[in-house]
Every structure is written in C-alpha cells, then in structure tokens.
Design a protein around this motif. Structure first.
Motif, PDB file in Angstrom:
ATOM      1  N   ASP A  17       3.014  -8.222   4.024  1.00 36.69           N
ATOM      2  CA  ASP A  17       2.250  -7.100   3.489  1.00 36.69           C
ATOM      3  C   ASP A  17       2.827  -5.825   4.102  1.00 36.69           C
ATOM      4  O   ASP A  17       3.127  -5.783   5.306  1.00 36.69           O
ATOM      5  N   VAL A  18       2.971  -4.791   3.271  1.00 39.65           N
ATOM      6  CA  VAL A  18       3.694  -3.590   3.699  1.00 39.65           C
ATOM      7  C   VAL A  18       2.946  -2.330   3.291  1.00 39.65           C
ATOM      8  O   VAL A  18       2.306  -2.287   2.236  1.00 39.65           O
ATOM      9  N   THR A  19       3.047  -1.318   4.142  1.00 42.90           N
ATOM     10  CA  THR A  19       2.579   0.026   3.802  1.00 42.90           C
ATOM     11  C   THR A  19       3.761   0.974   3.848  1.00 42.90           C
ATOM     12  O   THR A  19       4.535   0.959   4.809  1.00 42.90           O
ATOM     13  N   ILE A  20       3.923   1.762   2.782  1.00 43.78           N
ATOM     14  CA  ILE A  20       5.004   2.748   2.751  1.00 43.78           C
ATOM     15  C   ILE A  20       4.429   4.150   2.602  1.00 43.78           C
ATOM     16  O   ILE A  20       3.305   4.332   2.119  1.00 43.78           O
ATOM     17  N   GLU A  21       5.204   5.122   3.048  1.00 46.30           N
ATOM     18  CA  GLU A  21       4.867   6.526   2.857  1.00 46.30           C
ATOM     19  C   GLU A  21       5.943   7.153   1.984  1.00 46.30           C
ATOM     20  O   GLU A  21       7.124   7.089   2.308  1.00 46.30           O
ATOM     21  N   ALA A  22       5.517   7.728   0.844  1.00 47.66           N
ATOM     22  CA  ALA A  22       6.466   8.287  -0.115  1.00 47.66           C
ATOM     23  C   ALA A  22       6.101   9.727  -0.444  1.00 47.66           C
ATOM     24  O   ALA A  22       4.924  10.114  -0.402  1.00 47.66           O
ATOM     25  N   GLU A  23       7.111  10.519  -0.750  1.00 48.35           N
ATOM     26  CA  GLU A  23       6.886  11.896  -1.186  1.00 48.35           C
ATOM     27  C   GLU A  23       6.744  11.900  -2.701  1.00 48.35           C
ATOM     28  O   GLU A  23       7.724  11.730  -3.429  1.00 48.35           O
ATOM     29  N   ILE A  24       5.536  12.054  -3.169  1.00 43.26           N
ATOM     30  CA  ILE A  24       5.251  11.985  -4.604  1.00 43.26           C
ATOM     31  C   ILE A  24       4.749  13.341  -5.071  1.00 43.26           C
ATOM     32  O   ILE A  24       3.642  13.761  -4.717  1.00 43.26           O
ATOM     33  N   ASP A  25       5.573  14.035  -5.835  1.00 45.42           N
ATOM     34  CA  ASP A  25       5.189  15.348  -6.360  1.00 45.42           C
ATOM     35  C   ASP A  25       4.303  15.188  -7.585  1.00 45.42           C
ATOM     36  O   ASP A  25       4.539  14.322  -8.423  1.00 45.42           O
ATOM     37  N   GLU A  26       3.315  16.039  -7.690  1.00 43.30           N
ATOM     38  CA  GLU A  26       2.458  16.042  -8.867  1.00 43.30           C
ATOM     39  C   GLU A  26       3.164  16.761 -10.008  1.00 43.30           C
ATOM     40  O   GLU A  26       3.721  17.843  -9.830  1.00 43.30           O
ATOM     41  N   LEU A  50      22.296   3.744  -4.398  1.00 45.41           N
ATOM     42  CA  LEU A  50      23.406   4.629  -4.050  1.00 45.41           C
ATOM     43  C   LEU A  50      23.002   6.061  -3.743  1.00 45.41           C
ATOM     44  O   LEU A  50      23.630   6.714  -2.914  1.00 45.41           O
ATOM     45  N   CYS A  51      21.974   6.574  -4.420  1.00 37.75           N
ATOM     46  CA  CYS A  51      21.721   8.018  -4.355  1.00 37.75           C
ATOM     47  C   CYS A  51      20.696   8.417  -3.299  1.00 37.75           C
ATOM     48  O   CYS A  51      20.591   9.594  -2.961  1.00 37.75           O
ATOM     49  N   ALA A  52      19.895   7.475  -2.815  1.00 32.07           N
ATOM     50  CA  ALA A  52      18.888   7.712  -1.764  1.00 32.07           C
ATOM     51  C   ALA A  52      17.677   8.501  -2.252  1.00 32.07           C
ATOM     52  O   ALA A  52      16.828   8.880  -1.463  1.00 32.07           O
ATOM     53  N   THR A  53      17.573   8.739  -3.565  1.00 40.45           N
ATOM     54  CA  THR A  53      16.418   9.460  -4.094  1.00 40.45           C
ATOM     55  C   THR A  53      15.118   8.711  -3.826  1.00 40.45           C
ATOM     56  O   THR A  53      14.068   9.321  -3.615  1.00 40.45           O
ATOM     57  N   CYS A  54      15.180   7.380  -3.826  1.00 36.71           N
ATOM     58  CA  CYS A  54      13.962   6.563  -3.679  1.00 36.71           C
ATOM     59  C   CYS A  54      13.686   6.161  -2.235  1.00 36.71           C
ATOM     60  O   CYS A  54      12.931   5.211  -1.982  1.00 36.71           O
ATOM     61  N   LYS A  55      14.253   6.873  -1.274  1.00 33.97           N
ATOM     62  CA  LYS A  55      14.064   6.522   0.142  1.00 33.97           C
ATOM     63  C   LYS A  55      12.608   6.722   0.554  1.00 33.97           C
ATOM     64  O   LYS A  55      12.005   7.765   0.280  1.00 33.97           O
ATOM     65  N   VAL A  56      12.027   5.721   1.173  1.00 35.16           N
ATOM     66  CA  VAL A  56      10.634   5.777   1.640  1.00 35.16           C
ATOM     67  C   VAL A  56      10.573   5.305   3.085  1.00 35.16           C
ATOM     68  O   VAL A  56      11.497   4.667   3.600  1.00 35.16           O
ATOM     69  N   GLN A  57       9.463   5.626   3.744  1.00 33.66           N
ATOM     70  CA  GLN A  57       9.231   5.213   5.123  1.00 33.66           C
ATOM     71  C   GLN A  57       8.322   3.986   5.146  1.00 33.66           C
ATOM     72  O   GLN A  57       7.237   4.003   4.546  1.00 33.66           O
ATOM     73  N   VAL A  58       8.753   2.918   5.807  1.00 33.72           N
ATOM     74  CA  VAL A  58       7.917   1.736   5.989  1.00 33.72           C
ATOM     75  C   VAL A  58       7.131   1.925   7.281  1.00 33.72           C
ATOM     76  O   VAL A  58       7.697   1.914   8.376  1.00 33.72           O
ATOM     77  N   SER A  59       5.832   2.122   7.155  1.00 29.21           N
ATOM     78  CA  SER A  59       5.002   2.362   8.342  1.00 29.21           C
ATOM     79  C   SER A  59       4.390   1.084   8.890  1.00 29.21           C
ATOM     80  O   SER A  59       4.054   1.007  10.077  1.00 29.21           O
ATOM     81  N   GLU A  60       4.242   0.079   8.034  1.00 23.26           N
ATOM     82  CA  GLU A  60       3.727  -1.227   8.483  1.00 23.26           C
ATOM     83  C   GLU A  60       4.409  -2.321   7.676  1.00 23.26           C
ATOM     84  O   GLU A  60       4.641  -2.159   6.473  1.00 23.26           O
ATOM     85  N   GLY A  61       4.710  -3.460   8.340  1.00 21.85           N
ATOM     86  CA  GLY A  61       5.259  -4.604   7.644  1.00 21.85           C
ATOM     87  C   GLY A  61       6.778  -4.668   7.683  1.00 21.85           C
ATOM     88  O   GLY A  61       7.454  -3.812   8.267  1.00 21.85           O
ATOM     89  N   GLU A  62       7.323  -5.703   7.033  1.00 20.93           N
ATOM     90  CA  GLU A  62       8.757  -5.963   7.050  1.00 20.93           C
ATOM     91  C   GLU A  62       9.308  -6.010   5.627  1.00 20.93           C
ATOM     92  O   GLU A  62       8.671  -6.544   4.720  1.00 20.93           O
ATOM     93  N   VAL A  63      10.518  -5.441   5.448  1.00 19.94           N
ATOM     94  CA  VAL A  63      11.186  -5.473   4.152  1.00 19.94           C
ATOM     95  C   VAL A  63      12.620  -5.965   4.318  1.00 19.94           C
ATOM     96  O   VAL A  63      13.203  -5.886   5.402  1.00 19.94           O
ATOM     97  N   THR A  75       0.851  -1.192   0.000  1.00 19.63           N
ATOM     98  CA  THR A  75       0.000   0.000   0.000  1.00 19.63           C
ATOM     99  C   THR A  75       0.880   1.233   0.000  1.00 19.63           C
ATOM    100  O   THR A  75       1.817   1.340   0.810  1.00 19.63           O
ATOM    101  N   ILE A  76       0.608   2.145  -0.944  1.00 13.53           N
ATOM    102  CA  ILE A  76       1.427   3.346  -1.095  1.00 13.53           C
ATOM    103  C   ILE A  76       0.625   4.545  -0.611  1.00 13.53           C
ATOM    104  O   ILE A  76      -0.436   4.859  -1.155  1.00 13.53           O
ATOM    105  N   GLU A  77       1.120   5.185   0.435  1.00 12.16           N
ATOM    106  CA  GLU A  77       0.520   6.418   0.947  1.00 12.16           C
ATOM    107  C   GLU A  77       1.379   7.609   0.530  1.00 12.16           C
ATOM    108  O   GLU A  77       2.590   7.472   0.371  1.00 12.16           O
TER     109      GLU A  77
END
Length: 355
Positions: A84-93, A41-54, A6-8
C-alpha cells in the motif's frame, strides 16, 4: 493481490492491480496526474512516495536519477506498487478540464485512406462511443508487438463511435509499418483512452477575448484539426489561426479542407508553409518552417493569443522561442510533443551520454 494507492493532496484512495502502473490506475479512476511521454523519459510524471514501496520499472536513469530514487521519488508512468502506497503529486486545477476516466474499447477498421505518401488516415468503428475533449489521444494496441502506441484523435468529439487516427510511417518503426502495410479493413482493433490534457482553454479565451493560434508540423495536425473543427462547429467567433508546416506539397494533407473552412468562416485563417518544396514548383504559399511562417504572418507580435503547439520536439522548441520573442508569455503556450518509440530507445541507450 491488489494494493491501495492514496493520492495527496487530493486525499483519494484507489485500488491498483498487480503490474498496473500508478499512472494507469489513476487515469482509469478519473484522477489526472501530470504526464507526457509515458515512456519513463521526460520526468513530467515524477511524484514523491511518502509511504510504502514501489518498483521503478523502466524509468530512465536520466529522468529519475539514483539520488532521487533514494529520496523516494518515482515516475508514475513506470512505477508499480509493492505495498500500500501514498504519493504526493503536484496537480494543477484546470477549470476547462473534463474528468473522463480512461476506458478500453474494441473496434474494427472501417476505412483506410492514403492522405500523403507517408501518412494514412485509419478509421475505427468502436463497440461504444468514446467521450473525449478535442486534442486528446488514444493508445492503440499493435498486436504483432504486444505493445500500445499513442495517436491523437483527428476527429471531433461529436463523431461518436467512429474515430480517426492519422499515422505517419516511421523509418525502422515496427508499429507504424504494421499499421501501414498489414492492417486492413475489417481487422479487429483494441485501444484505450482518452489521454492527455491538450485541449482548448475555452473559458480563458471567452473571458479575455483571446485569439487562438494553432501551430502544427507533420502528422501533428491531428489534434489541432480536431480542436478547430470542434470550435467552428460550436460557433466560436474569436480569431482562429492555423499555421501548418510540411516538407513538400505532396505531404500537405487536409489542405483543401482548411482552404474551404477559411472561405466559410471569416474568423478562421489558414497559413500552410513548406520547408523543402522544390524551387520552380507552382507553390505560391510561404516557404520555410512553421515558426518562420508564424513570425511573418503576425509580424512577430503574438500578443492577445493563446498558442497550441503540436509536433516533433525540435519544432515545438523553435515555436516556443519565436512566440516568446514575439511577446507571448509561457503561461499562454500549450504543447504536445511527439516522442516515438525509436526516440525512447535512443534515450535508453547506454550510448546516449556520448552523443
């Protein structure tokens, strides 16, 4: 066994296959997550895992530090799901971004042309047309290595089912050595795409009447070429400038094509620059690096433009500094840096800290 991701804050849930990365699953579902190097390497795709294991995979300890792992952060390009995992990502429009799910393509090598002593144009006829935005790239499978390498599309979206990749041979690079020395016409190929958000922000240019400045170095010409050809074919009348740098005249490719385009289109200006051309040669154009040539051409004033930069990191960094000194804001600068597999191994090396 697949898991649910789930992507928040989007609230969308997708299925992720075993060993499939979070980033790959999202892109194939038409969900864009911020990303760049795709090597961890660049950390651009860093997201927060709020639920679940990765599982963090090959994430560099410099891009994803131990305390960040403990806080539940991960890199989407490396992370695989363990539940099952939920992540929080910064997604610009992005109003100009098309939603194009990543797909796999089969094809055959239709042509191979030597553009310079170190760069070849590889043409692939695909089993189906590929839809993409000018400026995007594909991942090409290297069968001898069992890996994929990223290459920008040098053709326009109107080309249909034949694509062109411009590949520079890299010293010690097994992937580019295969493409230069072993690949031949008729060989089968596999690739996936399109990837990336390096494209022209057409609505902003049209609304604000902003000029387009493209700055490229080496084989980084691929994306700008695709974008410029696409703009001119659409009838764009805004000022378009390409500042392109190579070491020597022998390495300056598509030079005649851009000279012809500048003759045909009054709104297109072509500024080629050579940084290591031998003194005494018949070259009469600018000498120096891309940022030097751009600074001289615009008299150090880049206002009224948006800039699109494509090339090696050192070139990108020098160009950004020059553009900002010339009164262009960071929000008006878009980049695509090339990070080779050799660069990736260097960053992962335990010796890197000491360099």
């Amino acid at each position: 066994m697949s898991y649910q991701l789930t992507i928040e804050p989007l609230g969308q849930t997708i299925e992720v296959e075993p060993d499939q990365t979070v980033l790959d699953a999202c892109l194939r579902a038409g969900i864009w997550l911020p990303h760049a190097c795709c090597h961890g390497l660049c950390a651009t795709c860093k997201v927060q895992v709020s639920e679940g294991e990765v599982e963090h995979g090959d994430a560099s300890p410099f891009a994803l530090m131990d305390f960040e792992r403990e806080e539940g952060k991960t890199l989407a390009c490396c992370a695989t799901l363990q539940s099952d995992v939920t992540i929080e990502a910064e997604i610009d429009e992005e109003p100009d971004a098309e939603v194009i799910p990543v797909r796999d393509f089969n094809g055959v090598v239709s042509r191979i042309e030597a553009l310079t002593p170190t760069i070849k144009a590889l043409y692939f006829k695909l089993d189906q047309p590929i839809h993409f935005q000018a400026g995007q790239y594909v991942n090409l499978e290297i069968p001898t290595l069992g890996v994929r390498r990223a290459f920008s599309l040098a053709n326009t979206p109107a080309t249909g089912d034949e694509v062109e990749l411009n590949v520079r041979i890299v010293a010690g690079g097994a992937g580019t050595a295969y493409l230069h020395e072993q690949l031949k016409v008729g060989d089968a190929v596999r690739l996936a795409g399109p990837y990336g958000r390096f494209f022209v922000r057409k609505s902003a240019h049209a609304q604000q009447q902003l000029g387009l400045l493209f700055m490229a170095g080496g084989s980084g010409l691929s994306s700008p070429r695709s974008m410029i050809l696409d703009l001119l074919a659409e009838g764009c009348t805004l000022p378009i400038t390409l500042v392109y740098g190579q070491r020597s005249r022998a390495e300056l490719y598509y030079h005649d094509e851009f000279l012809a385009l500048a003759e045909q289109h009054p709104n297109f200006t072509y500024v080629p620059a050579l940084s290591h051309e031998p003194e005494g040669s018949d070259w009469t154009g600018p000498r120096g690096f891309v940022h030097d040539a751009a600074k001289a051409h615009f008299n150090n004033d880049f206002r009224g433009h948006k800039a699109y930069l494509c090339g090696p990191p050192v070139m990108i960094d020098a160009c950004i500094t020059t553009l900002m000194q010339g009164r262009l804001f960071e929000r008006d600068i878009y980049t695509e840096k090339f990070l080779s597999a050799a660069d990736a191994e260097r960053v992962r090396s335990p010796l890197f800290k000491a360099i």
